[in-house]
Scaffold this motif. Structure first.
Motif, PDB file in Angstrom:
ATOM      1  N   GLU A   1       0.825  -1.208   0.000  1.00  0.00           N
ATOM      2  CA  GLU A   1       0.000   0.000   0.000  1.00  0.00           C
ATOM      3  C   GLU A   1       0.854   1.250   0.000  1.00  0.00           C
ATOM      4  O   GLU A   1       0.395   2.325  -0.387  1.00  0.00           O
ATOM      5  N   PHE A   2       2.094   1.139   0.459  1.00  0.00           N
ATOM      6  CA  PHE A   2       2.987   2.291   0.500  1.00  0.00           C
ATOM      7  C   PHE A   2       3.817   2.425  -0.776  1.00  0.00           C
ATOM      8  O   PHE A   2       4.718   3.261  -0.844  1.00  0.00           O
ATOM      9  N   THR A   3       3.529   1.609  -1.773  1.00  0.00           N
ATOM     10  CA  THR A   3       4.186   1.727  -3.074  1.00  0.00           C
ATOM     11  C   THR A   3       3.267   2.491  -4.015  1.00  0.00           C
ATOM     12  O   THR A   3       2.170   2.025  -4.319  1.00  0.00           O
ATOM     13  N   PRO A   4       3.646   3.677  -4.466  1.00  0.00           N
ATOM     14  CA  PRO A   4       2.756   4.478  -5.322  1.00  0.00           C
ATOM     15  C   PRO A   4       2.560   3.868  -6.699  1.00  0.00           C
ATOM     16  O   PRO A   4       3.452   3.189  -7.220  1.00  0.00           O
ATOM     17  N   GLY A   5       1.414   4.118  -7.283  1.00  0.00           N
ATOM     18  CA  GLY A   5       1.122   3.604  -8.614  1.00  0.00           C
ATOM     19  C   GLY A   5       1.762   4.428  -9.712  1.00  0.00           C
ATOM     20  O   GLY A   5       2.084   3.915 -10.786  1.00  0.00           O
ATOM     21  N   ILE A   6       1.969   5.726  -9.449  1.00  0.00           N
ATOM     22  CA  ILE A   6       2.501   6.608 -10.484  1.00  0.00           C
ATOM     23  C   ILE A   6       3.993   6.387 -10.688  1.00  0.00           C
ATOM     24  O   ILE A   6       4.483   6.333 -11.811  1.00  0.00           O
ATOM     25  N   GLU A   7       4.748   6.266  -9.607  1.00  0.00           N
ATOM     26  CA  GLU A   7       6.200   6.091  -9.702  1.00  0.00           C
ATOM     27  C   GLU A   7       6.638   4.995  -8.730  1.00  0.00           C
ATOM     28  O   GLU A   7       7.285   5.260  -7.712  1.00  0.00           O
ATOM     29  N   PRO A   8       6.291   3.748  -9.030  1.00  0.00           N
ATOM     30  CA  PRO A   8       6.544   2.663  -8.068  1.00  0.00           C
ATOM     31  C   PRO A   8       7.991   2.260  -7.932  1.00  0.00           C
ATOM     32  O   PRO A   8       8.401   1.769  -6.891  1.00  0.00           O
ATOM     33  N   GLN A   9       8.800   2.461  -8.975  1.00  0.00           N
ATOM     34  CA  GLN A   9      10.192   2.019  -8.944  1.00  0.00           C
ATOM     35  C   GLN A   9      11.122   3.192  -8.711  1.00  0.00           C
ATOM     36  O   GLN A   9      11.170   4.138  -9.493  1.00  0.00           O
TER      37      GLN A   9
END
Length: 310
Positions: free
Chosen positions: A17-25
């Protein structure tokens, strides 16, 4: 439904849940210690059962400033050295919000040093993670406040003539109530320390050693390291200020010699700034920020507030 609905709700939280969808890497350099901070922070929030809506992450300028882009929560990317005053304001307006500030050694110990000193002195209830790689990384390798004496860089080609600052000792003398040092190469300790820092009521300062293999070849990987809590050499009482000061000085001296001492160095359970202000009646019990979502609240004019002091 208000923006405060998510705060205080007990539920299982998945680390993803703390990994963003826009800039996950994250796009830090390969081998960068900043990856260790991100992983430890995600793990700590998950262990504490915090969800992204309960967290506010404020970052400064530098490689560390990208942390708020790679961590899903409320976030604010501030200007150089100014993450702490913004974090202080957010915590005072909404004490239930979990506030974390992050910055590099140049950002926090250099241009933001004045804010660091007074935030520690006032003991604001927040966590401050300083990415300490002993170099200015984003601007490609200039000497920073923590660069060791003799370190050669673009700004000091013949070697730095200055002794580095002692961040742990500086934090203690300024008044921080929780002080620890960890390293990216020790992920389990790093996560546990962040958990403790978040649970602590007061200003928690974490000097987080983050290797920079691209621009700081001297620092290497900050290994091997010794946990001062596990070492037979140190009999450290983290509540004893004098004892903590001695061990901090030893840790800072040995780092320049290539030996890394990490662990918890100091803890003081005195009231935080917000607690003190609420005790004296200078801050309301109901968070200021919550008034924006209360249609029945009768707003006070600034002129009325000023009349009380005439």
């Amino acid at each position: 439904m208000s923006a405060f609905s998510a705060i205080g709700i007990d539920r299982e939280v998945d680390q993803n849940e703390f990994t963003p969808g826009i800039e996950p890497q994250a796009t830090w350099c390969p081998g960068c210690g900043d990856f260790g901070v991100l992983k430890a922070l995600k793990g700590a929030m998950t262990e504490l059962g915090k969800n992204p809506d309960e967290v506010f992450l404020v970052t400064g300028i530098g490689c560390s400033g990208k942390l708020s882009s790679y961590f899903e929560s409320y976030g604010y990317h501030s200007i150089h050295g100014r993450s702490l005053p913004i974090s202080r304001a957010a915590k005072l307006a909404n004490p239930d919000l979990e506030v974390v500030a992050a910055g590099g050694d140049g950002d926090g110990y250099g241009i933001g040093g004045n804010h660091f000193m007074h935030t520690a002195r006032e003991n604001h209830d927040m966590v401050y993670i300083v990415f300490n790689n002993e170099i200015f990384g984003l601007t490609k390798g200039q000497t920073s406040p923590t660069s060791p004496k003799g370190h050669k860089s673009k700004t000091q080609p013949h070697g730095s003539a200055k002794d580095p600052i002692r961040p742990l000792s500086m934090s203690l003398s300024a008044g921080a109530s929780y002080i620890a040092r960890t390293a990216a190469v020790n992920p389990r300790q790093a996560k546990d320390i962040i958990v403790e820092a978040i649970e602590h009521d007061g200003f928690a300062h974490i000097d987080f050693l983050t290797q920079c293999p691209t621009w700081n070849k001297d620092a290497k990987q900050y290994v091997p390291y010794t946990d001062v809590q596990d070492s037979d050499e140190f009999e450290l009482d983290v509540t004893d200020r004098r004892n903590a000061s001695e061990v901090m000085y030893e840790a800072e001296s040995r780092l320049a010699e290539g030996e890394v001492l990490t662990g918890r160095f100091y803890r003081d359970d005195r009231p935080s700034y917000g607690q003190e202000k609420r005790h004296t009646g200078e801050m309301p019990e109901v968070p200021l920020a919550e008034r924006y979502f209360n249609d029945d609240y009768e707003w006070e004019r600034s002129a009325d507030l000023m009349d009380r002091h005439r």
